[in-house]
Write an enzyme that holds these catalytic residues in place. Structure first.
Site, short mmCIF file in Angstrom:
data_model
loop_
_atom_site.label_atom_id
_atom_site.label_comp_id
_atom_site.label_asym_id
_atom_site.label_seq_id
_atom_site.Cartn_x
_atom_site.Cartn_y
_atom_site.Cartn_z
N LYS A 1 7.47 6.21 1.98
CA LYS A 1 6.96 6.56 1.30
C LYS A 1 5.81 6.86 1.63
O LYS A 1 4.99 6.99 2.77
CB LYS A 1 6.44 5.41 0.44
CG LYS A 1 5.84 5.39 -1.42
CD LYS A 1 6.89 6.13 -1.94
CE LYS A 1 6.97 5.86 -3.47
NZ LYS A 1 8.03 5.90 -4.17
N LYS B 1 13.18 9.79 3.77
CA LYS B 1 12.79 10.30 2.30
C LYS B 1 11.45 9.76 1.49
O LYS B 1 12.19 7.98 1.26
CB LYS B 1 13.94 9.97 1.42
CG LYS B 1 14.02 11.39 -0.11
CD LYS B 1 14.13 12.42 0.63
CE LYS B 1 13.35 13.54 -0.65
NZ LYS B 1 13.04 13.40 -1.31
N SER C 1 16.84 14.54 -5.80
CA SER C 1 15.70 15.07 -4.68
C SER C 1 17.21 15.28 -3.49
O SER C 1 16.85 16.42 -2.70
CB SER C 1 15.00 14.24 -3.77
OG SER C 1 13.89 14.23 -4.82
N1 GLU Z 1 9.03 9.11 -5.96
C1 GLU Z 1 10.82 8.73 -6.31
C2 GLU Z 1 10.93 7.72 -5.65
O1 GLU Z 1 9.99 6.46 -6.05
C3 GLU Z 1 11.64 9.74 -5.82
C4 GLU Z 1 11.52 9.70 -4.10
C5 GLU Z 1 12.31 11.21 -4.07
O2 GLU Z 1 12.65 12.16 -4.65
O3 GLU Z 1 12.38 11.82 -2.62
O4 GLU Z 1 11.82 7.20 -5.86
#
Ligand code: GLU
Length: 478
Positions: free
Chosen positions: A111, A75, A367
């Site tokens: 990511k 994730k 999320s």
């Molecule tokens: N981009 C966000 C973070 O850096 C959210 C990641 C997500 O919700 O999977 O935590």
């Protein structure tokens, strides 16, 4: 800020994360091979694809990195920025692993990034790029509700997530759980109430809890509580804006705000709603009534305050400017805003740095709730809201009858007592509970580990110890 950022980005971000990891494992008792497996990235997918924009073909460079498969799916967000590179995506993926572990969200870290400046493209071009990127992920099995689940990050939002979900569903039309392939979607496309503000709200819950410890605040020369604390915010995007909004509502005073093209200050306090409305209207912060501008945008970071919230990008507080930072607390809304060299300087100065892998974990926490909603195919609260309301009403009637002689409750008081839990109430309370529990776990590690230098190391130690429990299948138990 963008130009300045590029120069500073010479710092090798993934190396910085490795440094944080190495610093932490000194306080972890584990088999070195397992630690090595946790440390590095499992899969790195670098792609290039062509997109026709107008009558020209442009080759787009993009990435998806899955850092750890100790839990699946993996994730993490997808970033659109012209500074995206493999090193950055690897670092951000690794941070996601520790973040998910800290807040007990059952995912590995990942990511993604597309190397574009989204401001240079119209919505049609961005849609083409997003859908093609998703197709590339599908082709290599880098996306799916049980494989890898992207989300918004810097430069992306609900709109991009809707395009991703739609593209995935078109390729997997028989998959009943396909909406769970991405989070941060609009409510109408399977999103969840409360996701948009989640990172900023999580930061608020975490910070409010951190400053509630009187003995910790005493060491910093501060009183407990948010009331009256001065705050500087860097970045008025989704994270910075919501953090500023809740901190302002919670009694703190926003004294300076930095954006990429200018920054402002006012010792009387800045209302974040007014700042954001002005920024939307004029494209800059400067000129907002009642505020003055700094000569250079980055001067805002060095403005005297109690709490500094970097909520933009990595490498903002580094060896060169760390000694000029005049704050007591750094609350990391962004990922990686403080370099290890800067952290050493700040720790010596007695600054409390509340680390990213904890403090911005509200986004991935909600999320997780969205993903659960997608897999269960039912909105939170749908089953119990009416029931809880009816039960509370019966309770209320009983109380009123018993107290018939006394003063009656007002209509508002009654409504507050009888209200059943709807989706957003459940999301907020789940988020608050998560942030408080995780902070206390890190604080415990910090207080109980001899010689541990700072809260970030304590957060890494806590996260690594949680991850290690997943390797018990190797016969290795922490
Ligand atoms: N981009 C966000 C973070 O850096 C959210 C990641 C997500 O919700 O999977 O935590």
């Amino acid at each position: 800020m963008a130009k300045k950022l590029k120069e500073q980005r010479e710092n090798n971000f993934f190396d910085d994360v490795l440094k944080y990891f190495d610093k932490a494992v000194k306080y972890v008792n584990a088999e070195p091979g397992v630690l090595e497996q946790i440390k590095y990235c499992n899969s790195v997918y670098r792609m290039k694809f062509p997109i026709k924009i107008g009558d020209k073909v442009e080759v787009i460079e993009a990435y998806r990195v899955e850092h750890s498969h100790h839990k699946t799916p993996t994730k993490g967000g997808i970033r659109y920025s012209e500074h995206v590179n493999q090193d950055e995506v690897m670092a951000l993926a690794a941070l996601m692993t520790y973040k998910c572990a800290l807040v007990d969200v059952p995912f590995g870290g990942a990511k993604g990034g597309i190397k574009i400046n989204p401001r240079n493209y119209d919505a049609d071009a961005l849609e083409k790029i997003t859908r093609r990127y998703t197709t590339e992920l599908i082709k290599k099995n880098f996306i799916g509700p049980g494989i890898d689940v992207p989300a918004p990050d810097y430069g992306t939002g609900e709109r991009e997530m809707a395009w991703i979900a739609d593209t995935f569903a078109a390729f997997h039309h028989l998959e009943i759980d396909s909406l769970g392939c991405v989070t941060g979607k609009p409510i109408s496309q399977g999103g969840i109430r409360g996701r948009r503000e989640a990172t900023g709200l999580g930061l608020f819950y975490g910070l409010r809890h951190a400053v509630s410890y009187a003995d910790d605040m005493k060491k910093l020369g501060l009183k407990p509580g948010l009331q009256g604390k001065t705050v500087v915010i860097q970045g008025m995007g989704n994270v910075g804006y919501h953090a500023a909004k809740y901190l302002h509502e919670g009694g703190a005073k926003i004294v300076a705000i930095q954006e990429y093209n200018g920054s402002i200050y006012s010792d009387k306090g800045i209302n974040p709603e007014e700042a954001v409305a002005w920024f939307r209207q004029t494209g800059k912060l400067e000129g907002l009534k009642g505020t003055k501008s700094f000569k250079k945008p980055e001067e805002a970071l060095e403005y005297a305050c109690d709490i500094l919230v970097p909520a933009a990008l990595e490498n903002q507080i580094h060896a060169e400017n760390a000694s000029r930072i005049k704050t007591k607390i750094i609350a990391e809304g962004a990922n990686g805003p403080v370099t290890p060299e800067a952290e050493a300087i700040l720790t010596k100065k007695g600054v409390l740095v509340i680390p990213d892998i904890y403090l911005n974990a509200g986004g991935v926490t909600v999320s997780y709730f969205e993903w659960l909603k997608n897999l269960s195919h039912v909105r939170f609260g749908r089953m119990e809201k009416r029931y809880a309301q009816a039960a509370n009403l019966r309770l209320m009637d009983a109380i009123e009858k018993a107290a018939a002689s006394g003063k009656k409750l007002t209509k508002e008081e009654k409504e507050r007592i009888i209200a059943g839990p709807d989706e957003v109430t459940l999301v907020y309370s789940g988020l608050e509970e998560t942030m408080i529990t995780a902070y206390d776990a890190i604080r415990e590690t910090y207080r109980n580990t001899k010689g541990i230098p700072d809260m970030r190391t304590a957060a890494f130690v806590t996260a690594i110890n949680k991850i290690l429990t997943s390797y018990s299948t190797l016969g290795i138990f922490p």
